[in-house]
Scaffold this active site. Structure first.
Site, PDB file in Angstrom:
ATOM      1  N   CYS A  70       8.679  -5.436  -6.445  1.00 15.19           N
ATOM      2  CA  CYS A  70       9.231  -4.350  -7.625  1.00 15.19           C
ATOM      3  C   CYS A  70       9.067  -3.126  -6.921  1.00 15.19           C
ATOM      4  CB  CYS A  70       8.040  -4.391  -9.145  1.00 15.19           C
ATOM      5  SG  CYS A  70       8.461  -6.164 -10.005  1.00 15.19           S
ATOM      6  N   HIS A 103       9.642   1.927 -13.150  1.00 16.81           N
ATOM      7  CA  HIS A 103       9.936   0.116 -13.106  1.00 16.81           C
ATOM      8  C   HIS A 103      10.322  -0.045 -14.129  1.00 16.81           C
ATOM      9  CE1 HIS A 103       9.599  -4.089 -12.204  1.00 16.81           C
ATOM     10  NE2 HIS A 103       8.945  -3.944 -12.275  1.00 16.81           N
ATOM     11  N   ASN A 115      13.336  -6.899 -16.676  1.00 19.69           N
ATOM     12  CA  ASN A 115      12.567  -6.771 -14.965  1.00 19.69           C
ATOM     13  C   ASN A 115      12.937  -7.600 -14.204  1.00 19.69           C
ATOM     14  OD1 ASN A 115      10.940  -6.941 -12.655  1.00 19.69           O
ATOM     15  ND2 ASN A 115       9.280  -6.745 -13.922  1.00 19.69           N
TER      16      ASN A 115
END
Length: 310
Positions: free
Chosen positions: A112, A235, A265
């Site tokens: 990520c 994020h 996500n």
């Protein structure tokens, strides 16, 4: 010579999976998912749409937005942990498909945090004069490594791609500072065997601490204070982690990007996807100071402080 983002683009699959859809498949509820994660729905790619397909669409949009010729791209960096296959890399597939025949190409595996790793790498090549333009893509097809019987992880993830062209910008604009980091001792908390496996409690604790610290660090490195921050793009992993970062910086709610409710996500794609949406909605203006911050498996993390504009 400063490097900055001179063009951006995104792509998300059209198929939407809502929390109500997941209620029918597993022991969970819309209320629990919304409360614990902030997610309402996510985009899931069809079986015949792989990572490279999504990357291509986002990259095309970014190159068009930058107004550059594909042959001017000197390097392609693709941040992903879900490539079509181990090799050839997604970046080399893009090199052919985009007509960027003069570009070198490599993939980055930092989960990520991958998009931040890509931007920082691009910055070095542009500011050294090695390349005029570097294409950075964050893209994931997490649905293909998600165990759809595991309610602890299946509700979290979505598919998508975001891209940026990094090039020279005027003095005072662009990437002002950055921080990259890793802690391999935490790798056991988030990894892939056949499917993605996560110790949610440990990852949550790490993320709440690290995202706030890294965001503060890059602001300080840029010679600024938290009062100078116009916008935060964290994020999009979990609304509670995101809110902790916002509160650590002392920012009001309207100064934090929030797209997690729409996309879930999307790992390396989440920050560039959010950036494109925020620009389209007029939330970011010329000269604004923006902080990107994220974390991922590894464990990895990264943050950048950017003054927006060319």
């Amino acid at each position: 010579m400063n490097a900055g983002l001179v063009g951006v683009g995104k792509f998300v699959p059209s198929h939407i999976v809502t929390n109500e859809d997941l209620e029918k498949r597993m022991d969970t509820s819309d209320e629990w998912i919304r409360t614990m994660t902030g997610i309402e729905e996510r985009r899931i790619a069809a079986d015949d749409m792989d990572t490279s397909h999504m990357a291509y669409e986002a990259a095309q949009n970014a190159i068009k937005d930058a107004g550059v010729n594909p042959e001017e791209i000197g390097l392609i960096l693709v941040a992903t942990v879900t490539p079509d296959r181990p090799f050839p890399t997604v970046s080399t597939m893009l090199q052919e498909q985009l007509g960027t025949k003069n570009a070198a190409a490599m993939d980055i595996s930092a989960a990520c945090a991958g998009f931040m790793y890509g931007l920082v790498t691009a910055k070095q090549f542009v500011e050294s004069g090695s390349y005029d333009y570097v294409l950075v893509v964050g893209v994931e097809k997490l649905s293909k490594i998600t165990d759809w019987e595991d309610r602890n992880t299946a509700v979290l993830f979505g598919d998508g791609a975001g891209a940026a062209v990094v090039g020279k910008v005027s003095e005072g604009r662009g990437i002002l500072s950055f921080e990259l980091g890793a802690d391999g001792t935490g790798g056991k908390h988030l990894y892939q065997d056949e499917y993605l496996v996560m110790n949610g409690r440990e990852v949550f604790k790490f993320a709440v601490r690290q995202m706030g610290e890294s965001a503060l660090n890059v602001v300080e490195k840029a010679g600024l204070t938290t009062d100078d921050i116009d916008y935060l793009i964290p994020h999009q992993a979990n609304i509670r982690i995101m809110e902790a970062s916002r509160e650590r910086l002392g920012l009001p709610v309207e100064k934090m990007s929030k797209t997690i409710h729409k996309y879930g996500n999307t790992s390396a794609a989440s920050i560039p996807i959010s950036l494109v949406d925020d620009l389209a909605e007029g939330k970011i203006k010329e000269g604004d100071v923006i902080v990107f911050v994220g974390f991922g498996a590894g464990l990895t993390w990264g943050a950048l402080c950017i003054r927006w504009g060319k």
